[in-house]
Design an enzyme around this catalytic site. Structure first.
Site, PDB file in Angstrom:
ATOM      1  N   ARG A   1      -9.556   7.970  -1.081  1.00 18.40           N
ATOM      2  CA  ARG A   1     -10.535   8.413  -0.079  1.00 18.40           C
ATOM      3  C   ARG A   1     -11.400   9.538  -0.618  1.00 18.40           C
ATOM      4  NH1 ARG A   1     -10.398   7.663   5.402  1.00 18.40           N
ATOM      5  NH2 ARG A   1      -9.071   5.946   6.041  1.00 18.40           N
TER       6      ARG A   1
ATOM      7  N   GLU B   1     -10.881  -9.661   2.774  1.00 18.43           N
ATOM      8  CA  GLU B   1      -9.604  -9.307   3.389  1.00 18.43           C
ATOM      9  C   GLU B   1      -9.848  -9.273   4.885  1.00 18.43           C
ATOM     10  OE1 GLU B   1      -7.416  -5.826   1.971  1.00 18.43           O
ATOM     11  OE2 GLU B   1      -6.483  -5.636   3.962  1.00 18.43           O
TER      12      GLU B   1
ATOM     13  N   ASP C   1      -0.122   4.458  -0.034  1.00 21.43           N
ATOM     14  CA  ASP C   1      -0.819   5.684   0.410  1.00 21.43           C
ATOM     15  C   ASP C   1       0.105   6.660   1.133  1.00 21.43           C
ATOM     16  OD1 ASP C   1      -3.104   4.490  -0.500  1.00 21.43           O
ATOM     17  OD2 ASP C   1      -4.004   4.158   1.473  1.00 21.43           O
ATOM     18  N   HIS C   2       1.002   6.093   1.991  1.00 21.10           N
ATOM     19  CA  HIS C   2       1.812   6.980   2.827  1.00 21.10           C
ATOM     20  C   HIS C   2       2.780   7.838   2.024  1.00 21.10           C
ATOM     21  CE1 HIS C   2      -0.010   5.754   6.365  1.00 21.10           C
ATOM     22  NE2 HIS C   2       0.805   4.805   6.770  1.00 21.10           N
TER      23      HIS C   2
ATOM     24  N   HIS D   1      -3.624  -5.000   7.620  1.00 23.23           N
ATOM     25  CA  HIS D   1      -3.768  -3.885   8.544  1.00 23.23           C
ATOM     26  C   HIS D   1      -2.895  -4.094   9.772  1.00 23.23           C
ATOM     27  CE1 HIS D   1      -5.252  -0.221  10.199  1.00 23.23           C
ATOM     28  NE2 HIS D   1      -5.946  -0.033   9.105  1.00 23.23           N
TER      29      HIS D   1
ATOM     30  N   ASN E   1       0.858  -1.180   0.000  1.00 19.63           N
ATOM     31  CA  ASN E   1       0.000   0.000   0.000  1.00 19.63           C
ATOM     32  C   ASN E   1       0.906   1.246   0.000  1.00 19.63           C
ATOM     33  OD1 ASN E   1      -1.409   2.270   1.114  1.00 19.63           O
ATOM     34  ND2 ASN E   1      -3.061   0.891   1.680  1.00 19.63           N
TER      35      ASN E   1
ATOM     36  N   HIS F   1      -5.683   3.591  -1.581  1.00 18.32           N
ATOM     37  CA  HIS F   1      -7.020   3.894  -1.077  1.00 18.32           C
ATOM     38  C   HIS F   1      -7.388   5.294  -1.577  1.00 18.32           C
ATOM     39  CE1 HIS F   1      -9.807   4.048   2.725  1.00 18.32           C
ATOM     40  NE2 HIS F   1     -10.437   4.365   1.620  1.00 18.32           N
TER      41      HIS F   1
ATOM     42  N   THR G   1      -8.200   3.177   8.227  1.00 19.57           N
ATOM     43  CA  THR G   1      -9.419   2.366   8.297  1.00 19.57           C
ATOM     44  C   THR G   1      -9.491   1.707   9.683  1.00 19.57           C
ATOM     45  OG1 THR G   1      -8.916   1.873   5.998  1.00 19.57           O
ATOM     46  CG2 THR G   1     -10.746   0.672   6.998  1.00 19.57           C
TER      47      THR G   1
ATOM     48  N   ARG H   1      -7.261  12.756   0.956  1.00 22.45           N
ATOM     49  CA  ARG H   1      -6.202  13.242   1.838  1.00 22.45           C
ATOM     50  C   ARG H   1      -4.815  12.758   1.424  1.00 22.45           C
ATOM     51  NH1 ARG H   1      -7.349   9.675   7.239  1.00 22.45           N
ATOM     52  NH2 ARG H   1      -9.421  10.555   6.994  1.00 22.45           N
TER      53      ARG H   1
ATOM     54  N   GLU I   1      -8.556   0.349  -3.046  1.00 18.27           N
ATOM     55  CA  GLU I   1      -9.340   0.298  -1.807  1.00 18.27           C
ATOM     56  C   GLU I   1     -10.290   1.480  -1.822  1.00 18.27           C
ATOM     57  OE1 GLU I   1      -6.372  -0.556   1.374  1.00 18.27           O
ATOM     58  OE2 GLU I   1      -7.858   0.591   2.498  1.00 18.27           O
TER      59      GLU I   1
END
Ligand code: PXP
Length: 391
Positions: free
Chosen positions: A197, A303, A161-162, A343, A159, A195, A253, A201, A222
């Site tokens: 969103r 998941e 996203d970060h 997660h 992932n 993801h 999440t 963000r 996601e």
């Protein structure tokens, strides 16, 4: 067809007839009679009680009955016909609860028991024979499950996203999650997750569009099940989507989807995605009710949320949460769902989850990105990959 399954009852969602047939065929092979024909009949307690009385003079239902073809005077029939195994799903279901196993597993055990009867084992003849039969049953179950899971590789989806979070903190163009995804793939990651969103963000629409063009492995989008994001998914067509609950104020999440509480909505979204050829995964807590619901609404994947296991503060709690994940993964796998997990997974707690044998893919973000700050993204991905069983 060597195995014929007939069901006189509506089979519950927790039973996959396809998988049961595959298991029966494997069992015939393991017993040295791959070409024999076997008939399996699934029914409920009232019909089972009738048969039990008619053929064994016993009152009430039983879990399994086996009728070898020769017993009915079928000596002129081709020898490949082994006979019938009849299983009561009502009784199997009660026994599954008592034994703490899935219904599918209990039915598999009863199938093995019935099959061994057809092959001449009989636990009622003597104690020695009862022991021999039990031993063979245990051995067959273990061989079957080991064989099924052996060779199953766990893949790693990263992932990114970060990376976008860092970019958005400055409001400029770097670091770029698209470039990061490429580095993850070069290091061996088998999938990329982002993801998108509602509040944008971190990941932006531009990222998803570019990733669609650049990701060579598998792009998993996601998303919350909102109209705006559904439209984007249908247009961009990622390789799969994972539906998650989304709250504006959450840091990440927080919990699994309540699929059981919104079956109709889930069914609708899954049907729309299916029409566009996009498989759907549902992010759920390790909970039987949610797994059954995910199966009912037609999800391809679930998941399993590993957050509570990862956040556990004592060994005892961690073990408890791990058992919930293992049981849920087993249950979903036995239903024919494909199982992912994620997660909170990091370099210390991932190996145990990855070793389960029922899980196909792990989705990991934070831990890899945090490590990448010190050792570089390529190295961080490779170190995580090294923790996964190689198949
Ligand atoms: N799976 C889902 C559904 C998630 O929402 C997240 C977090 O974005 C992850 C996996 C990855 O979690 P982490 O960043 O803690 O590895």
């Amino acid at each position: 067809m060597p195995v014929l399954i007939t069901s006189q009852t509506a089979t519950p969602p927790s039973i996959s007839l396809h998988q049961l047939r595959q298991r029966a065929e494997r069992l015939l092979s393991l017993c040295g009679c791959p070409r024999s024909e076997l008939s399996i009949l699934l029914l409920n307690d009232p019909e089972m009680a009738q048969l039990n009385e008619q053929y064994r003079n016993k009152l009430g239902p039983t879990n399994v009955l086996a009728f070898a073809i020769q017993e009915g005077g079928g000596e002129h029939l081709p020898t490949e016909l082994l006979g019938d195994v009849i299983i009561s799903l009502d009784t199997a279901s009660r026994e599954a609860t008592i034994d703490g196993v899935t219904l599918h597993q209990r039915v598999t055990i009863l199938l093995i028991h019935g099959l061994l009867h057809l092959l001449g084992f009989d636990h009622e003849r003597s104690r020695a024979e009862a022991l021999a039969m039990l031993e063979r049953e245990t051995q067959l179950l273990s061989e079957l499950l080991t064989e099924e899971r052996r060779g199953k590789m766990v893949s790693l989806a990263i992932n990114v996203d970060h990376v976008a979070t860092l970019r958005q903190a400055r409001g400029i163009t770097e670091p770029d999650p698209v470039l990061a995804a490429g580095i993850c793939e070069l290091a061996g990651a088998q999938g990329i997750v982002v993801h998108l969103r509602e509040d944008r963000r971190h990941i932006q629409d531009r990222d998803v569009r570019l990733l669609r063009q650049t990701v060579k492995s598998k792009l998993n989008l996601e998303m919350g099940a909102t109209e705006e994001i559904i439209a984007i998914a249908l247009e961009i067509k990622p390789d799969m989507i994972t539906l998650v609950p989304e709250k504006r104020k959450e840091l990440t999440t927080e919990g699994g989807l309540n699929v059981a509480g919104q079956k109709k909505k889930m069914q609708e979204v899954i049907a729309r995605m299916r029409k566009a050829g996009i498989p759907v995964s549902l992010f759920i807590d390790p909970d039987s009710r949610q797994i059954n619901a995910a199966h009912e609404v037609g999800a391809t994947f679930v998941e399993i949320h590993t957050g509570r296991y990862c956040d556990a503060t004592t060994e005892q709690l961690r073990d408890k949460e791990f058992t919930l994940i293992a049981t849920a993964a087993e249950e979903a796998y036995e239903m024919g769902l494909r199982v992912n997990a994620g997660h909170g997974l990091n370099y210390l707690n991932t190996r145990r989850v990855a070793a389960l044998g029922t899980i196909e893919e792990l989705s990991i973000g934070h831990a890899v990105m945090a490590r990448a700050i010190y050792v570089g993204l390529d190295q961080a991905v490779r170190e995580m990959l090294a923790l996964l069983p190689a198949g």
